[in-house]
Design an enzyme around this catalytic site. Structure first.
Site, PDB file in Angstrom:
ATOM      1  N   TYR A   1      25.350  18.752 -24.438  1.00  0.00           N
ATOM      2  CA  TYR A   1      26.115  17.819 -23.616  1.00  0.00           C
ATOM      3  C   TYR A   1      25.511  17.698 -22.213  1.00  0.00           C
ATOM      4  O   TYR A   1      26.219  17.549 -21.222  1.00  0.00           O
ATOM      5  CB  TYR A   1      27.598  18.228 -23.565  1.00  0.00           C
TER       6      TYR A   1
ATOM      7  N   ARG B   1      28.691  17.736 -16.624  1.00  0.00           N
ATOM      8  CA  ARG B   1      29.741  18.698 -16.993  1.00  0.00           C
ATOM      9  C   ARG B   1      30.495  19.284 -15.796  1.00  0.00           C
ATOM     10  O   ARG B   1      31.722  19.393 -15.836  1.00  0.00           O
ATOM     11  CB  ARG B   1      29.197  19.816 -17.882  1.00  0.00           C
TER      12      ARG B   1
ATOM     13  N   CYS C   1      26.211   9.426  -4.446  1.00  0.00           N
ATOM     14  CA  CYS C   1      27.229   9.164  -3.427  1.00  0.00           C
ATOM     15  C   CYS C   1      28.634   9.325  -3.975  1.00  0.00           C
ATOM     16  O   CYS C   1      29.384   8.355  -4.127  1.00  0.00           O
ATOM     17  CB  CYS C   1      27.027   7.763  -2.865  1.00  0.00           C
ATOM     18  N   GLU C   2      28.977  10.541  -4.321  1.00  0.00           N
ATOM     19  CA  GLU C   2      30.305  10.894  -4.806  1.00  0.00           C
ATOM     20  C   GLU C   2      30.557  12.334  -4.377  1.00  0.00           C
ATOM     21  O   GLU C   2      29.686  13.191  -4.570  1.00  0.00           O
ATOM     22  CB  GLU C   2      30.364  10.887  -6.343  1.00  0.00           C
TER      23      GLU C   2
ATOM     24  N   GLY D   1      33.060  23.690 -32.591  1.00  0.00           N
ATOM     25  CA  GLY D   1      33.981  24.237 -31.600  1.00  0.00           C
ATOM     26  C   GLY D   1      33.690  25.638 -31.101  1.00  0.00           C
ATOM     27  O   GLY D   1      34.342  26.104 -30.160  1.00  0.00           O
TER      28      GLY D   1
HETATM   29  N1  LLP Z   1      32.569  17.773 -34.822  1.00  0.00           N
HETATM   30  C1  LLP Z   1      33.310  16.839 -34.200  1.00  0.00           C
HETATM   31  C2  LLP Z   1      34.090  15.903 -35.002  1.00  0.00           C
HETATM   32  C3  LLP Z   1      33.321  16.785 -32.801  1.00  0.00           C
HETATM   33  O1  LLP Z   1      34.073  15.874 -32.185  1.00  0.00           O
HETATM   34  C4  LLP Z   1      32.545  17.698 -32.051  1.00  0.00           C
HETATM   35  C5  LLP Z   1      32.523  17.658 -30.579  1.00  0.00           C
HETATM   36  C6  LLP Z   1      31.770  18.647 -32.749  1.00  0.00           C
HETATM   37  C7  LLP Z   1      31.816  18.662 -34.125  1.00  0.00           C
HETATM   38  C8  LLP Z   1      30.898  19.650 -32.053  1.00  0.00           C
HETATM   39  O2  LLP Z   1      31.645  20.512 -31.277  1.00  0.00           O
HETATM   40  P1  LLP Z   1      30.976  21.796 -30.592  1.00  0.00           P
HETATM   41  O3  LLP Z   1      30.542  22.739 -31.693  1.00  0.00           O
HETATM   42  O4  LLP Z   1      29.838  21.342 -29.796  1.00  0.00           O
HETATM   43  O5  LLP Z   1      32.067  22.362 -29.784  1.00  0.00           O
HETATM   44  N2  LLP Z   1      31.174  16.871 -23.754  1.00  0.00           N
HETATM   45  C9  LLP Z   1      32.011  18.033 -23.923  1.00  0.00           C
HETATM   46  C10 LLP Z   1      32.166  18.429 -25.374  1.00  0.00           C
HETATM   47  C11 LLP Z   1      32.728  17.322 -26.227  1.00  0.00           C
HETATM   48  C12 LLP Z   1      32.851  17.732 -27.661  1.00  0.00           C
HETATM   49  C13 LLP Z   1      33.142  16.557 -28.509  1.00  0.00           C
HETATM   50  N3  LLP Z   1      33.205  16.837 -29.912  1.00  0.00           N
HETATM   51  C14 LLP Z   1      31.440  19.184 -23.093  1.00  0.00           C
HETATM   52  O6  LLP Z   1      30.413  18.983 -22.434  1.00  0.00           O
HETATM   53  O7  LLP Z   1      32.008  20.267 -23.087  1.00  0.00           O
END
Ligand code: LLP
Length: 432
Positions: free
Chosen positions: A392, A332, A363-364, A259
């Site tokens: 991502y 994103r 095409c969006e 996160g």
């Molecule tokens: N652990 C779990 C259980 C998760 O669901 C996630 C991300 C992470 C760790 C890693 O989180 P990070 O450190 O990367 O924040 N596609 C979205 C982000 C989706 C995150 C999903 N879960 C974007 O492009 O912002």
């Protein structure tokens, strides 16, 4: 969403914020390789990752938890952020563990030669087959997200006559996360189990033959920029760990998820040392081994997406720059309204006051990377750089509009190599 995504008044050159992408002799380089050299060889669109940037991000988080003020810990890189085998191997060499959410991610890690003892498995929808495969592999920890999943885990463990190391993913009911779509730790979200149910499940399976309680986990959201939600969540988790321990359920692992936010354009992310101080201070007295599941902070700033200008066009006084990357390559901006600055790869030109929309060929209407973005004049073939694309990015690419997915390139010092070749037209119809 829907709002204008221009951040012009706060715009600064992203190259000012990273030592891994530098302008030299009028050309933007990744480490010691000119991005133009990569684009000329590999074509565009193409993702480019700096090995040194990934290494530095991993090490600075790891170091932040080391020493007497730290806590015993393992970084379990979140594979979903960027699952290229070469990226996984690089992180494995640094000593990283891994967080997976599917059998596919487990398969990747096994192909990358990662020890199952360094893998934790999260996710609300693990299938019976995925659970079985992970028990057989002998992973470190299952982060269980429901009572029904726990029953399947116990049944499969019994069938294989192999106890499953498990923890419950609690939903700490803390509001956090940069966008509603990536906030996960509030009770209205599908993730985790609430405190009362978690307590009941820990007690119900206390001393169970096939479920071995080893941990507890939480992940409160993504792209979190302030320490406050982390502080609240870790404090509640620590209280709960103490309560369970007093009740005869001692836990070895506390998995605090991922996160940590990063700077895309004008964000002011928290320092990983401040994050570490908050977490370590609370976890150290528990005597638990801390697991972390960072994704974005490890790979996000380490990557860019290269794209070339196809056309510029005017519609009623508005200028559009049409590039050869699209929302299928990098979703994103379309999905979250995310602002990824785009600059030219050559020396930054004095930016005129004119504003353009930078759009892809799909095409969006949503296939727009930036709206009203202040941009100097560009011409056909000019090489552009979309920043902050390491997390991502490629992993969420699709073949929408029958567009082959882009190549991925890893730079290490003065060398670069294609770590995933560009898809071909025959890749597009494979399996049909
Ligand atoms: N652990 C779990 C259980 C998760 O669901 C996630 C991300 C992470 C760790 C890693 O989180 P990070 O450190 O990367 O924040 N596609 C979205 C982000 C989706 C995150 C999903 N879960 C974007 O492009 O912002």
């Amino acid at each position: 969403m829907g709002k204008s995504r221009a951040t012009s008044n706060r715009f600064t050159d992203p190259a000012d914020f990273t030592p891994f992408f530098v302008r030299r002799g009028g050309e933007l380089h990744c480490e010691h390789v000119a991005l133009k050299a990569i684009a000329d060889r590999v074509g565009t669109p193409a993702y480019v990752y700096s090995g040194a940037a990934i290494t530095a991000a991993y090490r600075s988080l790891d170091r932040a938890f080391a020493g007497p003020r730290g806590v015993p810990h393992t970084i379990c890189y979140s594979v979903k952020a960027n699952s290229n085998l070469s990226v996984l191997r690089l992180l494995a060499r640094l000593g990283s563990g891994f967080d997976i959410v599917s059998g596919g991610e487990l398969h990747r890690l096994r192909r990358a030669g990662v020890s199952p003892k360094k893998i934790v498995f999260s996710g609300v929808g693990k299938t019976r087959e995925e659970i079985r495969e992970a028990i057989r592999a002998g992973i470190l920890l299952f982060n269980v997200e429901s009572e029904a999943e726990l029953e399947i885990l116990a049944a499969e463990a019994a069938r294989l006559r192999r106890a499953a190391p498990a923890g419950i993913r609690v939903n700490p009911d803390v509001e956090a996360g940069g966008h509603p779509h990536i906030s996960t730790g509030h009770h209205r979200h599908k993730f985790g189990v609430d405190w009362d149910d978690a307590r009941r499940l820990y007690f119900a399976h206390k001393g169970s033959r096939w479920i071995h309680w080893q941990g507890i986990s939480a992940h409160i959201g993504s792209q979190i920029l302030s320490p406050a939600p982390f502080r609240r969540a870790i404090a509640r988790l620590a209280d709960f760990v103490r309560e369970l321990s007093r009740a005869g359920v001692p836990l070895q692992y506390l998995d605090f998820g991922g996160g940590i936010g990063v700077r895309y354009s004008a964000e002011d992310p928290l320092d990983v040392r401040d994050y570490a101080a908050v977490v370590a201070r609370t976890v150290r007295p528990l005597g638990c081994h801390l697991l972390l599941e960072p994704g974005r902070v490890i790979v996000g700033p380490a990557g860019v997406l290269l794209t070339r200008v196809l056309y510029t066009k005017q519609n009623r006084g508005k200028t559009f720059v049409v590039v050869d990357a699209a929302m299928n390559d990098m979703i994103r901006p379309a999905l979250y309204g995310a602002v990824h600055p785009i600059t030219v790869a050559r020396a930054l030109r004095p930016r005129s006051s004119s504003r353009v929309d930078i759009v892809g060929p799909v095409c969006e209407t949503g296939d727009c990377f930036l709206q009203d973005w202040p941009f100097g004049e560009v011409n056909y073939g000019d090489l552009l750089v979309l920043w902050g694309a390491g997390a991502y990015g490629f992993v969420a690419a699709s073949n929408y509009n029958s567009r082959p997915r882009p190549a991925e390139v890893l730079v290490e010092r003065s060398r670069f190599r294609v770590i995933r070749r560009r898809e071909s037209l025959s890749d597009l119809i494979r399996g049909e």
